[in-house]
Write a protein that holds these residues in place. Structure first.
Motif, short mmCIF file in Angstrom:
data_model
loop_
_atom_site.label_atom_id
_atom_site.label_comp_id
_atom_site.label_asym_id
_atom_site.label_seq_id
_atom_site.Cartn_x
_atom_site.Cartn_y
_atom_site.Cartn_z
N PRO A 170 0.95 -1.25 0.15
CA PRO A 170 0.05 0.24 0.13
C PRO A 170 0.73 1.06 0.02
N THR A 171 0.51 1.93 -0.39
CA THR A 171 1.03 3.70 -0.76
C THR A 171 0.71 4.92 0.40
N VAL A 172 0.82 5.91 0.38
CA VAL A 172 0.30 6.91 0.66
C VAL A 172 1.05 8.17 0.16
N ASP A 173 -0.73 9.05 0.44
CA ASP A 173 -1.09 10.50 -0.78
C ASP A 173 -0.23 11.49 0.90
N ILE A 174 0.73 12.58 0.83
CA ILE A 174 1.49 12.65 1.05
C ILE A 174 0.50 14.61 0.60
N VAL A 175 -0.55 15.03 1.29
CA VAL A 175 -1.18 16.11 1.34
C VAL A 175 -0.67 17.67 2.10
N GLY A 176 -0.05 18.33 0.56
CA GLY A 176 0.06 19.54 0.95
C GLY A 176 -1.01 21.00 1.24
N GLU A 177 -0.17 21.81 1.54
CA GLU A 177 -1.15 23.16 1.03
C GLU A 177 -1.90 23.41 -0.79
N LYS A 178 -1.31 23.25 -1.51
CA LYS A 178 -1.47 23.95 -2.61
C LYS A 178 -1.46 22.48 -3.87
N TYR A 179 -0.66 21.28 -3.30
CA TYR A 179 -0.87 19.94 -3.72
C TYR A 179 -0.63 18.90 -3.19
N THR A 180 -1.50 18.05 -3.97
CA THR A 180 -0.99 16.49 -2.52
C THR A 180 -0.39 15.46 -4.26
N LEU A 181 1.17 14.71 -3.18
CA LEU A 181 1.37 14.18 -4.26
C LEU A 181 0.56 12.77 -3.61
N LYS A 182 0.47 11.54 -4.92
CA LYS A 182 -0.08 10.64 -4.50
C LYS A 182 0.41 9.70 -4.41
N ASN A 183 0.36 8.28 -4.47
CA ASN A 183 1.04 7.15 -4.09
C ASN A 183 2.70 6.79 -3.63
N VAL A 184 2.44 7.42 -2.71
CA VAL A 184 4.32 7.92 -2.61
C VAL A 184 4.37 6.14 -1.27
N ARG A 185 5.49 5.97 -2.38
CA ARG A 185 6.34 4.47 -1.43
C ARG A 185 6.54 4.55 -0.51
N VAL A 186 6.44 3.90 0.56
CA VAL A 186 6.52 3.07 1.88
C VAL A 186 7.80 2.56 2.33
N ILE A 187 8.66 2.70 2.07
CA ILE A 187 10.30 1.59 3.20
C ILE A 187 9.92 1.31 4.11
N GLY A 188 10.08 0.22 4.40
CA GLY A 188 10.23 -1.17 6.13
C GLY A 188 11.50 -1.33 6.14
N PRO A 189 11.82 -1.45 6.99
CA PRO A 189 11.04 -1.69 8.20
C PRO A 189 10.60 -0.12 8.89
N PRO A 190 9.81 -0.46 10.06
CA PRO A 190 9.21 0.94 10.74
C PRO A 190 11.13 1.16 11.12
N ARG A 191 10.68 2.83 10.88
CA ARG A 191 12.15 3.34 12.37
C ARG A 191 11.95 4.57 13.57
N PRO A 192 12.96 4.91 13.82
CA PRO A 192 12.33 5.60 15.10
C PRO A 192 11.39 6.50 14.96
N THR A 193 11.31 7.16 13.84
CA THR A 193 11.27 8.40 13.15
C THR A 193 10.64 8.46 12.02
N THR A 194 9.77 9.01 11.67
CA THR A 194 8.76 9.04 10.46
C THR A 194 9.88 9.94 9.50
N GLN A 195 10.43 9.55 8.93
CA GLN A 195 10.94 10.48 7.09
C GLN A 195 10.33 10.70 5.95
N VAL A 196 10.22 11.06 5.72
CA VAL A 196 9.59 11.33 4.15
C VAL A 196 10.36 13.04 3.04
#
Lengths: 188, 187
Positions: B44-70
């Motif tokens: 599954p992918t994630v959308d990044i929602v900005g004020e001006k624009y949405t980036l759709k279907n962004v790839r997520v990489i595992g395994p989980p990390r201590p902190t979320t990073q885009v």
């Protein structure tokens, strides 16, 4: 001597008859001046359609030219499914075509889709100051945390030109050059 | 000294908490392995929602990390209307934040939106064989019509690293460089 660096996003130059077909009129509408004297961005936009996808709202640049030419980004070549070569502006022999869709109609280009090669515009006087001549190929270094040195930068000298290096927005992004422009230096 | 390029598109690393919010499980269906052996992408992918624009279907990489990073492309930041900050992985203090949205939920991040700085991965054996050390800054030349030299490339020596130059898609496109193509390290 520092050289101003400007970024170009994907854009299109049109020949007169394609303006008529796409927009149903003869004149393009001036929007804003570009760095080179006499060149301008137009209000008009079209959609580029390729075998794999399309890209909308692509800016037309004026004035009209003898041949229509579509300058896209490398990333666009994948989206559109058009294997456009890296070419100097105007050198469109044996390049792929595409479909353009405007508010008034469509144009099917049989050639003219390129990824523009890096170049520097300059006047004769500026060329002399920089110690280069027309058609020289130089390297240009851009500083900063994304600093890089572009190889194969073509020098284009004309009395009509103003000193400015042109790279596309992917090249600019790779070098961390912001939208307002940056500066570079010719290195050996 | 030759090195193969690994070209990355925009991607996201999620913390365990954010993985649970966005995907409702830590056992997220996997898609494929990446160049660095211990990493993989999620189905599954994630959308990044900005004020001006949405980036759709962004790839997520595992395994989980201590902190979320885009990790965004420079051009993405401009579309989203945020300041592009070029950072090394995990150095996210003071970077921009935003909203991540999936089919199942959404998270609002205070920071963590960065443009990844170029780097070279090497394990201690590969590094010492080539006389490179952790933290070293080198340049890397890529040839061809769009030839260029990347400066400020950081060498990162880690135990399990696979020898590769990591750049993002815009850097790859600017150099006319495809995944796995070879470049030259200039000391």
């Amino acid at each position: 001597m520092k050289i101003p660096v400007s970024l170009s996003n994907r854009h299109i130059h049109l020949k007169q008859e394609d303006v008529k077909k796409l927009f149903g009129k003869d004149e393009l509408t001036f929007k804003s001046d570009l760095s080179q004297p006499g060149q301008y961005a137009c209000e008009e936009q079209v959609e580029i359609v390729g075998p794999k996808g399309s890209i909308g709202k692509v800016r037309i640049l004026g004035p009209t030219r003898p041949d229509s030419q579509v300058e896209i980004l490398t990333g666009d070549t994948f989206k559109l499914g058009i294997d456009a070569p890296i070419r100097e502006s105007g050198q469109i022999e044996d390049t792929p075509g595409c479909k353009l869709v405007g508010p008034n109609g469509e144009v099917e280009l049989d050639k003219g889709v390129i990824v523009a090669s890096r170049h520097i515009h300059m006047s004769d006087k500026e060329a002399e100051q920089l110690g280069v001549k027309d058609k020289d190929v130089v390297k240009v270094k851009v500083g900063g945390d994304r600093g890089l040195t572009f190889d194969n930068v073509l020098v284009r000298v004309s009395p009509k030109f103003a000193l400015d290096m042109h790279i596309d927005s992917e090249e600019g992004n790779a070098a961390g050059v912001n939208r307002k422009g940056g500066e570079g230096e010719i290195v050996s | 000294m030759k090195i193969a390029a690994g070209v990355s598109n925009r991607h996201i690393f999620l913390s365990e908490a954010d993985t649970l919010t966005l995907f409702q499980t830590l056992d997220v269906p996997r898609r494929g392995r990446l160049g660095q052996d211990s990493y993989y992408t999620y189905e599954p992918t994630v959308d990044i929602v900005g004020e001006k624009y949405t980036l759709k279907n962004v790839r997520v990489i595992g395994p989980p990390r201590p902190t979320t990073q885009v990790e965004l492309l420079y051009g993405d930041c401009i579309k989203l209307g945020i300041e592009p900050v070029v950072r090394h992985s995990a150095d996210i203090k003071g970077s921009a934040g935003g909203v991540l949205k999936s089919e199942w939920g959404q998270v609002r991040l205070q920071e963590g939106f960065i443009v990844a700085a170029r780097h070279i991965h090497a394990n201690p054996f590969e590094a010492s064989k080539r006389g490179l050390y952790d933290g070293q800054i080198v340049s890397v030349r890529s040839g061809g019509v769009r030839g260029l030299v990347f400066h400020n490339v950081l060498v990162r020596v880690e135990e399990k690293a696979v020898w590769a130059l990591h750049i993002d898609l815009e850097e790859g496109n600017a150099a006319g460089l495809k995944n796995k193509e070879l470049c030259d390290i200039i000391l």
